[in-house]
Design an enzyme around this catalytic site. Structure first.
Site, PDB file in Angstrom:
ATOM      1  N   ARG A 119       0.853  -1.001  -0.340  1.00  0.00           N
ATOM      2  CA  ARG A 119       0.103  -0.273  -0.123  1.00  0.00           C
ATOM      3  C   ARG A 119       0.921   1.218  -0.503  1.00  0.00           C
ATOM      4  O   ARG A 119       1.863   1.346   0.748  1.00  0.00           O
ATOM      5  CB  ARG A 119      -0.912   0.034   1.335  1.00  0.00           C
ATOM      6  CG  ARG A 119      -2.291  -0.837   0.615  1.00  0.00           C
ATOM      7  CD  ARG A 119      -3.373  -0.617  -0.249  1.00  0.00           C
ATOM      8  NE  ARG A 119      -4.015  -1.844   0.012  1.00  0.00           N
ATOM      9  CZ  ARG A 119      -4.340  -2.076  -0.391  1.00  0.00           C
ATOM     10  NH1 ARG A 119      -3.327  -3.296  -1.659  1.00  0.00           N
ATOM     11  NH2 ARG A 119      -5.525  -3.032  -0.774  1.00  0.00           N
ATOM     12  N   GLU A 125      -3.409   7.198  -4.377  1.00  0.00           N
ATOM     13  CA  GLU A 125      -3.742   6.732  -5.879  1.00  0.00           C
ATOM     14  C   GLU A 125      -5.341   6.800  -5.789  1.00  0.00           C
ATOM     15  O   GLU A 125      -5.935   7.450  -4.724  1.00  0.00           O
ATOM     16  CB  GLU A 125      -4.145   4.625  -5.473  1.00  0.00           C
ATOM     17  CG  GLU A 125      -2.914   4.571  -5.874  1.00  0.00           C
ATOM     18  CD  GLU A 125      -3.209   3.271  -5.297  1.00  0.00           C
ATOM     19  OE1 GLU A 125      -4.414   1.927  -5.859  1.00  0.00           O
ATOM     20  OE2 GLU A 125      -2.526   2.128  -5.464  1.00  0.00           O
ATOM     21  N   HIS A 136      -1.115  -0.379 -10.134  1.00  0.00           N
ATOM     22  CA  HIS A 136      -2.181  -1.630  -9.055  1.00  0.00           C
ATOM     23  C   HIS A 136      -2.710  -2.472  -9.158  1.00  0.00           C
ATOM     24  O   HIS A 136      -3.701  -2.731  -9.403  1.00  0.00           O
ATOM     25  CB  HIS A 136      -3.074  -0.504  -8.109  1.00  0.00           C
ATOM     26  CG  HIS A 136      -3.671  -1.251  -6.625  1.00  0.00           C
ATOM     27  ND1 HIS A 136      -3.917  -0.522  -5.685  1.00  0.00           N
ATOM     28  CD2 HIS A 136      -3.393  -2.120  -6.401  1.00  0.00           C
ATOM     29  CE1 HIS A 136      -4.041  -1.860  -4.561  1.00  0.00           C
ATOM     30  NE2 HIS A 136      -4.460  -2.281  -5.740  1.00  0.00           N
TER      31      HIS A 136
HETATM   32  C1  8YV Z   1      -6.752  -6.008  -5.077  1.00  0.00           C
HETATM   33  C2  8YV Z   1      -5.086  -5.992  -3.831  1.00  0.00           C
HETATM   34  O1  8YV Z   1      -6.970  -6.306  -6.484  1.00  0.00           O
HETATM   35  O2  8YV Z   1      -5.891  -7.453  -2.459  1.00  0.00           O
HETATM   36  C3  8YV Z   1      -5.537  -6.192  -2.516  1.00  0.00           C
HETATM   37  O3  8YV Z   1      -5.339  -5.517  -0.910  1.00  0.00           O
HETATM   38  O4  8YV Z   1      -4.190  -4.522  -3.171  1.00  0.00           O
HETATM   39  C4  8YV Z   1      -5.468  -6.426  -5.025  1.00  0.00           C
HETATM   40  O5  8YV Z   1      -4.635  -7.101  -5.085  1.00  0.00           O
HETATM   41  C5  8YV Z   1      -7.735  -4.648  -4.976  1.00  0.00           C
HETATM   42  O6  8YV Z   1      -7.430  -4.327  -3.684  1.00  0.00           O
HETATM   43  C6  8YV Z   1      -8.908  -5.093  -5.521  1.00  0.00           C
HETATM   44  O7  8YV Z   1      -9.812  -4.322  -4.067  1.00  0.00           O
END
Ligand code: 8YV
Length: 323
Positions: free
Chosen positions: A238, A267, A285
């Site tokens: 993140r 983001e 992402h």
């Molecule tokens: C997801 C991600 O695609 O799973 C996570 O925490 O960051 C990504 O893999 C995204 O969060 C979809 O909500």
């Protein structure tokens, strides 16, 4: 039930078969007002990382809302405390995107020091004016034998370590506490209780921990100053874990050699210094962006919802203490 973004077709079809599922047909990220409208009436919400389910949204949730089944592993988009206080269960989709995310992390660990995207973009811009190979052109840095410091040796961190070990990197890690001895031995991983001390000695640093109040700006301006000027930073976790403005400044001034970033602090906004730097690889992402991974995530959401609606505790229940 309301699903805030378009999911793989096979997942949407299954959800419609099993549940009274409403979709956000134009797939645009929902505004706060749209989210509030949704939580006022539904029993189950299926959000994603682009949906900020904070206190101001949850405080207006209707009495029917009992489950937030997140399509994603990270749940920093959801105010877990408020959800718990309102008796709302939260689930996520762990495990099914571990290998895909670790693959992309390894791709960035390779791409930045070896100037992969830079070389590709340069050749595309040169087109037929490329004069061919030269002995000292586009030289990068070797990663074989270098020190990789992983911040957060959870499932994804361990999957990264396995790949990095196969590439001949020395594995180091910082965590709230050491992992089990057998995992440390398998990965030949060295534990650093002090993140400061680890940061000052690594050639590559990979951020693989969740974003929580405790990890917000874990890589602060102060800590980034500890990093070697020849070191690279990779983040597929993140953006909020790194002080992005400080990182942008330090890459621009040459205090940090480069970065591979799939996530950003604000983001979809990205610090302009990072965008214009040749020694920064930026991705939208997409670390878990495989059709297989996204279908698996959808199936996990379906199992969590079905189990919950059948009156049982869903398998991927998130407890705020976990984060
Ligand atoms: C997801 C991600 O695609 O799973 C996570 O925490 O960051 C990504 O893999 C995204 O969060 C979809 O909500």
């Amino acid at each position: 039930m309301f699903i805030t973004r378009r999911l793989p077709e096979v997942v949407e079809t299954r959800m419609r078969e099993l549940f009274n599922a409403r979709l956000n047909v134009d797939d645009k990220p929902m505004s706060k007002d749209q989210l509030i409208d949704a939580v006022k009436t539904v029993d189950v919400l299926v959000p994603t990382v682009t949906d900020k389910i904070d206190k101001s949204v949850l405080s207006q949730a209707g009495p029917k809302l009992k489950l937030i089944a997140n399509f994603g592993t990270g749940v920093d988009n959801i105010d877990l405390e408020t959800a718990r206080n309102r008796g709302i269960t939260v689930t996520n989709t762990p495990g099914v995107l571990t290998e895909d995310t670790a693959d992309m992390t390894m791709a960035l660990i390779l791409a930045v020091p070896r100037r992969l995207t830079e070389g590709s973009m340069l050749l595309k811009s040169l087109q037929d004016s490329w004069e061919g190979w030269s002995p000292t052109w586009m030289l990068g840095h070797r990663i074989f034998g270098k020190r990789l410091g992983i911040i957060g040796l959870g499932h994804i961190g361990q999957a990264v370590a396995r790949r990095a070990k196969a590439f001949g990197l020395q594995i180091h890690y910082h965590n709230r506490r050491p992992v089990a001895e057998d995992i440390e031995q398998e990965l030949e991983a060295t534990y650093w209780e002090s993140l400061d001390q680890m940061l000052a000695r690594m050639d590559i640093i990979s951020v693989n921990c969740p974003h929580t109040p405790a990890t917000y700006h874990l890589l602060s301006a102060r800590r980034l100053k500890l990093v070697k000027p020849t070191a690279y930073i990779v983040n597929t976790a993140r953006g909020e874990i790194i002080d992005e403005n400080a990182l942008g400044r330090m890459i621009e001034s040459g205090q940090i050699a480069g970065a591979g970033l799939d996530v950003f602090e604000h983001e979809p906004a990205i610090n302009p210094k990072l965008l214009k730097s040749d020694s920064v690889v930026v991705l939208p992402h997409m670390s878990s962006a495989t059709i297989e991974g996204r279908i698996d995530m959808g199936e996990k959401v379906i199992i969590n919802i079905k189990t919950f609606l059948d009156g049982h505790s869903p398998p991927d229940r998130v407890h705020s203490a976990m984060f």
